[in-house]
Design a protein around this motif. Structure first.
Motif, PDB file in Angstrom:
ATOM      1  N   UNK A  59      28.623  29.790  37.734  1.00  0.00           N
ATOM      2  CA  UNK A  59      28.534  30.342  36.371  1.00  0.00           C
ATOM      3  C   UNK A  59      28.716  31.851  36.362  1.00  0.00           C
ATOM      4  N   UNK A  60      28.296  32.532  37.443  1.00  0.00           N
ATOM      5  CA  UNK A  60      28.511  33.987  37.550  1.00  0.00           C
ATOM      6  C   UNK A  60      30.000  34.299  37.579  1.00  0.00           C
ATOM      7  N   UNK A  61      30.751  33.532  38.354  1.00  0.00           N
ATOM      8  CA  UNK A  61      32.197  33.738  38.425  1.00  0.00           C
ATOM      9  C   UNK A  61      32.875  33.394  37.098  1.00  0.00           C
ATOM     10  N   UNK A  62      32.363  32.401  36.402  1.00  0.00           N
ATOM     11  CA  UNK A  62      32.927  32.061  35.090  1.00  0.00           C
ATOM     12  C   UNK A  62      32.674  33.172  34.081  1.00  0.00           C
ATOM     13  N   UNK A  63      31.471  33.704  34.091  1.00  0.00           N
ATOM     14  CA  UNK A  63      31.129  34.766  33.131  1.00  0.00           C
ATOM     15  C   UNK A  63      31.961  36.022  33.351  1.00  0.00           C
ATOM     16  N   UNK A  69      35.031  36.001  34.338  1.00  0.00           N
ATOM     17  CA  UNK A  69      36.434  35.697  34.090  1.00  0.00           C
ATOM     18  C   UNK A  69      37.253  35.433  35.329  1.00  0.00           C
ATOM     19  N   UNK A  70      36.618  35.247  36.471  1.00  0.00           N
ATOM     20  CA  UNK A  70      37.345  35.034  37.719  1.00  0.00           C
ATOM     21  C   UNK A  70      37.623  33.561  37.984  1.00  0.00           C
ATOM     22  N   UNK A  71      36.890  32.685  37.320  1.00  0.00           N
ATOM     23  CA  UNK A  71      37.079  31.247  37.473  1.00  0.00           C
ATOM     24  C   UNK A  71      37.164  30.633  36.078  1.00  0.00           C
ATOM     25  N   UNK A  72      38.040  29.669  35.923  1.00  0.00           N
ATOM     26  CA  UNK A  72      38.230  29.027  34.619  1.00  0.00           C
ATOM     27  C   UNK A  72      36.974  28.274  34.189  1.00  0.00           C
ATOM     28  N   UNK A  73      36.744  28.249  32.891  1.00  0.00           N
ATOM     29  CA  UNK A  73      35.561  27.584  32.351  1.00  0.00           C
ATOM     30  C   UNK A  73      35.587  26.081  32.567  1.00  0.00           C
ATOM     31  N   UNK A 110      37.275  43.335  40.027  1.00  0.00           N
ATOM     32  CA  UNK A 110      36.057  42.686  39.542  1.00  0.00           C
ATOM     33  C   UNK A 110      35.572  41.632  40.530  1.00  0.00           C
ATOM     34  N   UNK A 111      36.526  40.910  41.122  1.00  0.00           N
ATOM     35  CA  UNK A 111      36.174  39.892  42.104  1.00  0.00           C
ATOM     36  C   UNK A 111      35.473  40.524  43.297  1.00  0.00           C
ATOM     37  N   UNK A 112      36.029  41.636  43.789  1.00  0.00           N
ATOM     38  CA  UNK A 112      35.449  42.324  44.934  1.00  0.00           C
ATOM     39  C   UNK A 112      34.065  42.869  44.605  1.00  0.00           C
ATOM     40  N   UNK A 113      33.917  43.440  43.415  1.00  0.00           N
ATOM     41  CA  UNK A 113      32.620  43.991  43.025  1.00  0.00           C
ATOM     42  C   UNK A 113      31.571  42.890  42.906  1.00  0.00           C
ATOM     43  N   UNK A 114      31.965  41.769  42.319  1.00  0.00           N
ATOM     44  CA  UNK A 114      31.028  40.649  42.209  1.00  0.00           C
ATOM     45  C   UNK A 114      30.608  40.152  43.580  1.00  0.00           C
ATOM     46  N   UNK A 115      31.607  40.047  44.478  1.00  0.00           N
ATOM     47  CA  UNK A 115      31.293  39.622  45.846  1.00  0.00           C
ATOM     48  C   UNK A 115      30.279  40.554  46.502  1.00  0.00           C
TER      49      UNK A 115
END
Length: 459
Positions: free
Chosen positions: A132-136, A138-142, A328-333
């Protein structure tokens, strides 16, 4: 001996709580992130979402596996070293070193298997939250649904069992060897080696130097990379991690070196308590290394990751560009990694400290019968906590700087991040609080036990 191991676990479950907690949390971390592999392998997942999930699972799963191994090794090392008298008794009654090894390894395997099975439920919930974090962001489709399959389950079980069995084997091997050496010295004509300090094995020394060398080379490789390279942060981050692991492996020698330098100052500032602290820590340096391991790993990995992400954010902001999906993906990681490190390493630090300090109730009673007051005993524990914290902070910071400096030089025009000491002070404050508060609360409970009753407890 396997039957004896099972009866030992059933009769004394409290002894194995520290190992159970370490294996449980470790398996939960590993299975949570490896469940992203199962999610990515679903047939209805688009290519971009699958790549993001696999990258996250691979990178953070690697961090998690490393943390799990050292956390379990730390807990098991403390556990086995606290059973020296039991091992000596078994040897005196005729048990062979091989039988003792099978018993301890069997105990650890049973505990790890139970912990891994208990971690399945929390890991499934964690995987759902992580998705759900990745969905929020926008890195993974809902439309992607969470999945928990064989990759997550087998990785958690296998890593927990291998780490537990391997760490238990190495710890009990050293303990039985020490017992054999002691028995040989007591025999007439036995060879007595000079000095009372056991040196680390050749294999451990080679592994330590190899890890330190690999960390230094990996961090130095950053200078050969381009500033716009999407994987620029990988080399210094892994370099800092490897250096942290290397310092953790030689933590016993590092602690003895630090004690030799701070003994005059500590004795002058704390008096009798400082003198007792140095003597106790020198005698228990091998046991205390199990506490330094998670402390150094926490300081090094958290500091390096947070500062490098701050440098990256400042560089993007200074360029006037907006963050891309990859940014954004890198920062989330990185934020997720730091979150795992903070929670997991702190729990492991508290777990190791509690196990090590709670075991010393008998020692506290002996000190009080010898004339020490409860205040002096607590002051001794506090001084030990300060020395451990300073040692862990120094070498953890050194490992972090080995990754931060190359990344900052390549990514910006400076040498050090422009964020100041705020992040470092926050990490150090959290580590110091976990170390000192846990040790003092546990020691305070220990000195409340009447001295005569405390010394009558089984060691």
């Amino acid at each position: 001996m396997l039957g004896l191991a099972m009866r030992s676990v059933r009769q004394r479950p409290g002894r194995f709580l520290a190992t159970l907690l370490s294996a449980f949390l470790g398996a939960a971390v590993i299975m949570t992130f490896n469940s992203l592999h199962d999610t990515a392998n679903a047939s209805d997942v688009d290519k971009v979402s699958a790549e993001t999930l696999r990258t996250s699972a691979s990178v953070v799963g690697g961090y998690g596996t490393l943390l799990v191994f050292f956390a379990i090794a730390s807990a098991l090392t403390v556990n086995v070293r606290q059973r020296t008298d039991e091992i000596n008794l078994l040897r005196a009654t005729g048990a062979t070193p091989a039988q003792i090894k099978r018993m301890v390894v069997g105990e650890s395997t049973v505990v790890a298997l139970v912990a891994a099975l208990l971690a399945v439920g929390p890991a499934m919930a964690g995987g759902t939250v992580l998705l759900s974090v990745f969905k929020d962001s926008g890195q993974v489709a809902d439309s992607v649904d969470p999945a928990f399959g064989p990759i997550a389950l087998m990785s958690g079980v296998c890593v927990s069992l291998l780490a537990s069995a391997g760490a238990a084997f190495l710890a009990v091997r050293r303990a039985t060897k020490a017992s054999t050496d002691t028995r040989r010295k007591r025999k007439p004509g036995g060879v007595r080696k000079p000095g009372g300090v056991r040196k680390p094995g050749r294999g451990r020394s080679i592994a330590s130097w190899a890890t330190l060398g690999a960390g230094a080379l990996t961090a130095s490789a950053t200078f050969a990379m381009d500033a716009t390279n999407a994987a620029l942060m990988a080399a210094p981050a892994y370099g800092a991690i490897l250096l942290s692991v290397g310092f953790a492996l030689v933590s016993t020698s590092l602690l003895r070196t630090v004690l030799g330098r701070v003994e005059p100052l500590l004795t002058a500032l704390a008096g009798v308590s400082g003198y007792l602290s140095v003597r106790n820590m020198r005698r228990r340096a091998s046991e205390l290394s199990g506490i330094l391991m998670p402390l150094i790993l926490f300081i090094g990995m958290a500091t390096a990751t947070l500062y490098m992400q701050a440098v990256e954010n400042d560089a993007i902001k200074a360029s006037g560009l907006t963050k891309s999906i990859d940014d954004k993906n890198l920062e989330t990681l990185n934020l997720v990694v730091v979150g795992i490190i903070v929670v997991f390493a702190c729990i492991m630090l508290i777990n190791s400290l509690y196990a090590a300090t709670a075991y010393r109730v008998r020692e506290f009673g002996q000190q009080r019968l010898a004339g020490a007051t409860p205040s002096q005993v607590l002051a001794t524990v506090a001084a030990e906590g300060v020395v451990l914290t300073v040692t862990g902070v120094f070498f953890g910071t050194l490992a972090a700087l080995a990754g931060i400096v190359p990344f900052t030089v390549v990514r910006t025009d400076g040498v050090l991040p422009g964020r100041g000491l705020g992040i470092w002070l926050a990490v150090v404050a959290l580590a110091a609080a976990a170390t000192l508060v846990t040790s003092m609360i546990t020691a305070r409970r220990g000195v409340r036990v009447p001295a005569v009753e405390a010394v009558s407890l089984a060691a």
